[in-house]
Design a protein around this motif. Structure first.
Motif, PDB file in Angstrom:
ATOM      1  N   ARG A 262     -13.629  93.970  70.026  1.00  0.00           N
ATOM      2  CA  ARG A 262     -14.562  92.901  69.619  1.00  0.00           C
ATOM      3  C   ARG A 262     -15.643  93.434  68.684  1.00  0.00           C
ATOM      4  O   ARG A 262     -16.216  92.670  67.904  1.00  0.00           O
ATOM      5  CB  ARG A 262     -15.175  92.222  70.840  1.00  0.00           C
ATOM      6  CG  ARG A 262     -16.099  93.083  71.696  1.00  0.00           C
ATOM      7  CD  ARG A 262     -16.642  92.201  72.835  1.00  0.00           C
ATOM      8  NE  ARG A 262     -17.650  92.842  73.651  1.00  0.00           N
ATOM      9  CZ  ARG A 262     -17.519  93.063  74.966  1.00  0.00           C
ATOM     10  NH1 ARG A 262     -16.400  92.738  75.581  1.00  0.00           N
ATOM     11  NH2 ARG A 262     -18.501  93.603  75.658  1.00  0.00           N
ATOM     12  N   GLN A 265     -13.727  93.778  65.184  1.00  0.00           N
ATOM     13  CA  GLN A 265     -13.116  92.570  64.633  1.00  0.00           C
ATOM     14  C   GLN A 265     -13.956  91.885  63.554  1.00  0.00           C
ATOM     15  O   GLN A 265     -13.416  91.260  62.659  1.00  0.00           O
ATOM     16  CB  GLN A 265     -12.815  91.574  65.756  1.00  0.00           C
ATOM     17  CG  GLN A 265     -11.846  90.494  65.320  1.00  0.00           C
ATOM     18  CD  GLN A 265     -11.110  89.865  66.485  1.00  0.00           C
ATOM     19  OE1 GLN A 265     -11.454  90.067  67.633  1.00  0.00           O
ATOM     20  NE2 GLN A 265     -10.089  89.099  66.182  1.00  0.00           N
ATOM     21  N   TRP A 277      -6.452  91.899  59.529  1.00  0.00           N
ATOM     22  CA  TRP A 277      -6.791  92.501  60.828  1.00  0.00           C
ATOM     23  C   TRP A 277      -5.541  92.423  61.702  1.00  0.00           C
ATOM     24  O   TRP A 277      -4.891  91.389  61.751  1.00  0.00           O
ATOM     25  CB  TRP A 277      -7.934  91.699  61.458  1.00  0.00           C
ATOM     26  CG  TRP A 277      -8.082  91.866  62.939  1.00  0.00           C
ATOM     27  CD1 TRP A 277      -7.495  91.082  63.903  1.00  0.00           C
ATOM     28  CD2 TRP A 277      -8.846  92.856  63.644  1.00  0.00           C
ATOM     29  NE1 TRP A 277      -7.860  91.526  65.159  1.00  0.00           N
ATOM     30  CE2 TRP A 277      -8.685  92.619  65.035  1.00  0.00           C
ATOM     31  CE3 TRP A 277      -9.651  93.924  63.234  1.00  0.00           C
ATOM     32  CZ2 TRP A 277      -9.302  93.403  66.011  1.00  0.00           C
ATOM     33  CZ3 TRP A 277     -10.259  94.712  64.206  1.00  0.00           C
ATOM     34  CH2 TRP A 277     -10.086  94.450  65.567  1.00  0.00           C
TER      35      TRP A 277
END
Length: 306
Positions: A262, A265, A277
């Motif tokens: 996270r 990202q 990604w």
């Protein structure tokens, strides 16, 4: 205790070992294949061997694959300074020129991925494509350390311990046992059970015991913390805010406990070029070792898309 010397990283194989001068230092580079240059940057606590499998496959696919020992690691020079973001990025671009090329594709993992982000931001003409594994954009990581105390800040607690003076002696104690502990913690459970993992950890532990290597490795992390309060760090942040014009592929292990998925990202917001990604399931922080087939396929796909 027997002294470890740099010869432990000069592993024989289908590649050539060379020493190349760039940016005022001498770098150990390992080269295979011919074609467009792809430069591989390892992370912490690794050395060039991180890429021995992937680089040979990339070389076989028609590229000049070059894995380096970063400044302070392996058989490269270990000067007392130069572990700031600017110098490490300039090491990379200096090496591209020293290897006789006008630009290169960069593949970086972990700390090497952070250097890849910086090299592409500061020297966009020299970096034609970028592949980042297990590394958030530096500004994204910085933001997450403040905004996610139970997540990324907790995950980075090891790095915060590196700020303690003379911590390199802790890192190298008992044949660098702490290196093995960190790698075990950052790796996905599947690879952790294999003989390859044990061999890889042993190689990294040995390389970290090369005189001065542990000090140099920690200095890069110390610069990150020190610079946060200094003008040099402020300038670095300002420069890193320039959006990347280099096509960038970001690969991340779904089980990465060093740089949380996270955290990584949100890095795409710093790229105005083509950007992708991809989360790799069942892999931790060392996905170039944990999932070499997937990683090689993704790298080649990205390098070949025009």
């Amino acid at each position: 205790m027997a002294m470890v010397d740099e010869s432990c990283v000069l592993v024989e194989g289908p590649w050539t070992h060379r020493f190349v001068g760039a940016n005022g230092s001498r770098f150990h580079v390992v080269e295979a294949g011919t074609g467009p240059l792809v430069l591989f940057l390892h992370g912490f606590p690794e050395f060039w061997w991180a890429w021995h499998d992937v680089m040979t496959r990339v070389a076989d696919a028609g590229f000049r694959a070059v894995a380096i020992d970063l400044r302070g690691y392996g058989a490269s020079d270990k000067p007392p300074r130069g572990y700031d973001g600017y110098t490490m990025a300039a090491d990379v671009t200096g090496l591209i020129r020293a290897l006789g090329e006008r630009s290169a594709m960069i593949v970086g993992a972990g700390a090497g991925g952070m250097i890849g982000w910086a090299a592409a931001a500061f020297h966009p003409k020299l970096v034609s494509r970028l592949v980042v594994l297990g590394a958030a954009h530096p500004l994204r990581l910085r933001a997450a350390l403040f905004a996610d105390p139970r997540g990324q800040f907790a995950a980075s607690s090891t790095i915060l311990r590196f700020q303690v003076p003379r911590y390199e002696h802790v890192l190298t104690r008992d044949n660098a046992a702490l290196v093995g502990e960190l790698m075990t913690h950052w790796t996905g459970p599947q690879w952790r059970q294999t003989a390859e993992f044990t061999d890889y950890v042993n190689r990294c532990r040995e390389a970290m015991q090369i005189p001065q290597a542990a000090f140099c490795a920690l200095e890069a992390y110390r610069w990150v913390a020190r610079s946060a309060l200094r003008l040099q760090g402020y300038r670095f942040v300002k420069l890193m805010q320039h959006p990347l014009i280099t096509p960038t592929l970001q690969l991340h292990g779904a089980l990465d406990t060093a740089t949380l998925p996270r955290t990584a990202q949100g890095s795409g917001r710093y790229v105005i070029a083509p950007y992708e990604w991809r989360l790799i399931p069942d892999a931790g922080h060392f996905l170039h070792q944990e999932a070499p087939d997937v990683v090689t396929g993704e790298i080649l796909r990205w390098l070949k898309t025009s």
